[in-house]
Design an enzyme around this catalytic site. Structure first.
Site, short mmCIF file in Angstrom:
data_model
loop_
_atom_site.label_atom_id
_atom_site.label_comp_id
_atom_site.label_asym_id
_atom_site.label_seq_id
_atom_site.Cartn_x
_atom_site.Cartn_y
_atom_site.Cartn_z
N LYS A 52 1.05 -1.42 -0.07
CA LYS A 52 -0.08 0.07 0.05
C LYS A 52 1.06 1.29 -0.05
O LYS A 52 0.69 2.19 -0.76
CB LYS A 52 -0.76 -0.10 1.36
CG LYS A 52 -1.45 1.38 1.79
CD LYS A 52 -2.33 1.26 2.78
CE LYS A 52 -1.32 1.28 4.20
NZ LYS A 52 -1.06 2.92 4.46
N ARG A 84 -3.94 10.49 5.00
CA ARG A 84 -2.89 11.52 4.91
C ARG A 84 -2.02 11.37 3.75
O ARG A 84 -1.52 12.62 3.25
CB ARG A 84 -2.06 11.35 6.10
CG ARG A 84 -2.74 11.59 7.41
CD ARG A 84 -1.83 11.63 8.45
NE ARG A 84 -0.57 12.48 8.23
CZ ARG A 84 -0.93 13.79 8.70
NH1 ARG A 84 -1.72 14.22 9.36
NH2 ARG A 84 0.26 14.32 8.44
N CYS A 92 -4.14 12.99 13.32
CA CYS A 92 -4.14 11.70 13.27
C CYS A 92 -4.01 10.98 14.56
O CYS A 92 -3.28 11.70 15.58
CB CYS A 92 -2.78 11.51 12.47
SG CYS A 92 -2.42 9.76 12.31
N ARG A 145 1.59 14.66 13.36
CA ARG A 145 2.10 14.39 11.90
C ARG A 145 1.92 15.80 11.11
O ARG A 145 1.17 15.71 10.32
CB ARG A 145 1.40 13.18 11.42
CG ARG A 145 1.48 11.81 12.04
CD ARG A 145 0.68 10.79 11.53
NE ARG A 145 1.43 10.28 10.15
CZ ARG A 145 0.61 9.28 9.32
NH1 ARG A 145 -0.38 8.96 9.74
NH2 ARG A 145 1.60 8.99 8.24
N LYS A 170 15.29 16.04 9.40
CA LYS A 170 14.49 15.09 10.00
C LYS A 170 14.37 13.94 8.94
O LYS A 170 13.90 14.49 7.89
CB LYS A 170 13.24 15.34 10.65
CG LYS A 170 12.79 14.29 11.54
CD LYS A 170 11.53 14.89 12.46
CE LYS A 170 10.95 13.78 13.37
NZ LYS A 170 9.90 14.18 14.11
N SER A 222 12.19 11.66 6.68
CA SER A 222 10.66 11.74 6.50
C SER A 222 10.26 11.00 5.05
O SER A 222 10.84 11.41 4.01
CB SER A 222 9.98 13.11 6.35
OG SER A 222 8.72 12.95 5.79
N VAL A 223 9.39 9.82 5.37
CA VAL A 223 9.14 8.93 4.20
C VAL A 223 8.20 9.99 3.10
O VAL A 223 8.67 10.26 1.94
CB VAL A 223 8.33 7.53 4.61
CG1 VAL A 223 7.93 7.14 3.23
CG2 VAL A 223 9.38 6.74 5.28
N ASP A 258 5.66 0.69 11.86
CA ASP A 258 4.51 -0.15 11.49
C ASP A 258 4.21 -1.57 11.95
O ASP A 258 3.28 -1.94 11.55
CB ASP A 258 4.23 0.05 9.88
CG ASP A 258 3.89 1.37 9.50
OD1 ASP A 258 3.75 2.27 10.42
OD2 ASP A 258 4.05 1.91 8.38
N ILE A 289 9.35 6.90 16.32
CA ILE A 289 8.84 7.84 15.24
C ILE A 289 7.88 8.48 15.47
O ILE A 289 7.61 9.72 15.16
CB ILE A 289 8.58 6.67 13.95
CG1 ILE A 289 9.91 5.76 13.94
CG2 ILE A 289 8.07 7.39 12.72
CD1 ILE A 289 11.18 6.42 13.25
C1 EPZ Z 1 4.94 6.85 6.32
O1 EPZ Z 1 4.03 8.02 6.67
C2 EPZ Z 1 3.87 5.69 6.23
N1 EPZ Z 1 2.65 5.95 5.15
C3 EPZ Z 1 3.41 5.43 7.45
O2 EPZ Z 1 2.70 4.38 7.54
C4 EPZ Z 1 4.66 5.15 8.41
O3 EPZ Z 1 4.41 4.58 9.63
C5 EPZ Z 1 5.75 6.17 8.47
O4 EPZ Z 1 6.06 6.64 6.72
C6 EPZ Z 1 7.01 5.98 9.20
O5 EPZ Z 1 7.53 4.73 8.52
C7 EPZ Z 1 2.81 5.92 4.02
O6 EPZ Z 1 3.84 5.46 3.30
C8 EPZ Z 1 1.36 6.29 3.19
P1 EPZ Z 1 6.96 10.35 7.93
P2 EPZ Z 1 4.86 9.56 6.65
O7 EPZ Z 1 7.06 11.40 7.23
O8 EPZ Z 1 5.32 9.59 5.46
C9 EPZ Z 1 7.58 13.85 11.24
C10 EPZ Z 1 0.81 2.87 8.11
O9 EPZ Z 1 0.20 2.50 9.03
N2 EPZ Z 1 7.53 14.61 10.38
O10 EPZ Z 1 8.27 9.44 7.62
O11 EPZ Z 1 3.48 10.54 6.91
C11 EPZ Z 1 6.50 12.71 11.62
O12 EPZ Z 1 5.47 13.51 12.55
C12 EPZ Z 1 1.37 4.41 7.97
O13 EPZ Z 1 1.02 2.11 6.73
C13 EPZ Z 1 7.55 16.13 10.56
O14 EPZ Z 1 8.01 16.43 11.89
O15 EPZ Z 1 5.72 9.34 7.83
C14 EPZ Z 1 7.12 11.57 12.23
O16 EPZ Z 1 7.12 11.84 13.78
C15 EPZ Z 1 1.03 4.97 9.24
N3 EPZ Z 1 7.23 17.12 9.61
C16 EPZ Z 1 8.12 11.49 11.66
O17 EPZ Z 1 8.56 12.91 10.90
C17 EPZ Z 1 7.02 16.53 8.36
O18 EPZ Z 1 6.60 17.53 7.29
C18 EPZ Z 1 8.30 10.09 10.34
O19 EPZ Z 1 7.11 10.50 9.57
C19 EPZ Z 1 6.65 15.13 8.14
C20 EPZ Z 1 6.93 14.22 9.11
#
Ligand code: EPZ
Length: 419
Positions: free
Chosen positions: A22, A94, A118, A123, A163, A165-166, A307, A329
């Protein structure tokens, strides 16, 4: 509202085929905004979030055909797309924010609903917005929408993420493929889903150079090619079923995967005495008589995935000793704990740390699912528990697990959906 009913303590045995990811499918779909050429994507998981992204693309004028039987998506953008991603679609998923970068890069403007709060944490999307600003975008947030413009297109720039971020890596990577000049992206996420997006974009003709583990250089182009792409397997689904086998003292063949990609998870489960035989594109899991205790820290890839944190916690409740988890995370990702306690688990939580006392028999109970991974952890707990477990609000589960009851019941689980 639909529920799941599970009668626990049935040994799982058989074969489970893992679906496409997904979290790889969603950014790839967003990236198709860049092109007017024909795209065929295979191995699509038929789950709610993918359907929402398809609806979002259709809403902005893309011609997207989802073939549920063949698990394919065909896309042909015949005309200029609309640049408004409405609240009604982004609020439920999201990842909708991933259309911001491509719309802005291709059309010079975009209005995308802010994704909002969320259940697993605040997030924010500041990393996405700051990087786009650095690439020349003007961004205002008004009435719950991100209003972005870059009249003369986005321009290549140096983006150093403070930081990992995926989503921000994916958004900026897609945007930079269609920007003027070279973009250097540093401190990138290296999740397999980011890698799959890179493979897809390269098939479109995008010039992406992997400089180091967390560094990408991208040269913007405008003429893209048609392509066929098969989405990578869902590593979180695979991890979930490995844990299901271990919890039920079963034996499962888990196929259509690449064990190398989940070696962190496999090594850690080995330390918990779960036996896993690795082959080229499948593994065989046989559980240990006694599950070992362990310490887990969630980290960006190649670390242990957040996850899979809720699922491993359930296995820890069945171990011989005390295990610990540090969730690094997301700040609020222990919502499954209160439900697991209602089943008899002994878990202490202080801040982002959880201490799990093993050796507790879980008992069936009526439960409430909160987010996607918390929900599946309750399914796992139900499989291990004595007697009947009923899980409410399972729409969370349908966002990301394809045919979970079918896959589990084919291997001997007693699980059914109550409408
Ligand atoms: C992706 O979310 C996944 N979603 C998430 O899976 C997964 O948990 C997450 O990556 C971490 O591996 C998808 O791929 C659709 P991040 P994402 O940006 O991209 C902070 C699931 O259950 N952050 O890597 O939204 C954030 O708050 C979902 O399938 C900022 O501070 O995650 C977090 O603490 C849930 N500012 C950390 O970075 C930003 O602009 C990592 O988040 C962006 C993120």
């Amino acid at each position: 509202m639909e529920k799941l009913e599970i009668i626990g303590r049935k040994k799982l045995s058989g074969t489970i085929s893992i679906s496409g990811s997904k979290n790889a499918t969603l950014p790839i779909l967003a990236a198709t905004i860049l092109t007017n050429k024909k795209i065929l994507i295979k191995n699509i998981p038929i789950v709610r979030d993918v359907e929402t992204m398809v609806a979002l693309l259709n809403t902005i004028g893309s011609t997207v055909k989802l073939n549920k039987k063949k698990k394919t998506i065909e896309i042909l953008n015949k005309k200029k797309l609309k640049t408004l991603a409405p609240y009604s679609l982004v609020k439920t998923m999201r990842a909708g924010v991933l259309v911001l970068g491509p719309l802005l890069a291709k059309y010079g403007s975009a209005k995308v609903s802010l994704p909002g709060g969320c259940s697993i944490g605040s997030r924010p999307i500041d990393l996405h917005l700051n990087a786009l600003k650095k690439m020349g975008a003007k961004i205002n947030v008004k009435n719950g929408y991100i209003i972005a413009s870059a009249k003369n297109g986005l321009k290549g720039s140096l983006i150093k993420f403070p930081k990992i971020s995926v989503g921000a890596t994916q958004n900026i990577l897609i945007a930079s493929c269609f920007s003027k000049g070279k973009t250097k992206i540093r401190n990138c996420a290296s999740e397999p889903e980011v890698q799959d997006l890179i493979y897809f974009l390269r098939k479109l003709g995008c010039k992406i150079y992997q400089i180091g583990k967390r560094s990408l250089d991208v040269e913007g182009i405008v003429n893209l090619k048609p392509c066929v792409h098969k989405v990578i397997f869902d590593r979180i689904e695979a991890g979930t079923y490995i844990i299901a086998a271990a919890l039920t003292n079963g034996r499962l063949k888990i196929k259509n995967i690449d064990p190398k990609i989940i070696s962190t998870e496999i090594n850690l489960l080995n330390k918990m005495k779960v036996k896993i035989i690795r082959k080229k594109n499948y593994i065989i899991v046989t559980s240990a008589k006694k599950i070992g205790a362990i310490k887990v820290d969630t980290r960006p890839y190649p670390g242990f995935p957040t996850d899979l944190q809720a699922q491993i916690m359930v296995l820890m409740t069945q171990s011989e000793d005390i295990s610990t988890i540090r969730e690094n995370i997301f700040e609020n990702r222990f919502m499954h704990v209160s439900e697991l306690r209602r089943m008899g688990a002994n878990i202490e939580v202080v801040g982002n740390r959880a201490k799990i006392y093993g050796g507790r028999q879980l008992n069936g109970a009526e439960l409430m699912a909160t987010d996607l991974r918390a929900s599946v952890s309750l399914v796992l707990a139900g499989l291990a528990a004595k007697e009947k477990t009923v899980i409410n609000r399972i729409y969370h589960l349908d966002r990301g697990y394809e045919q979970i009851e079918k896959k589990l019941s084919a291997c001997g689980a007693s699980i059914r959906r109550l409408k």
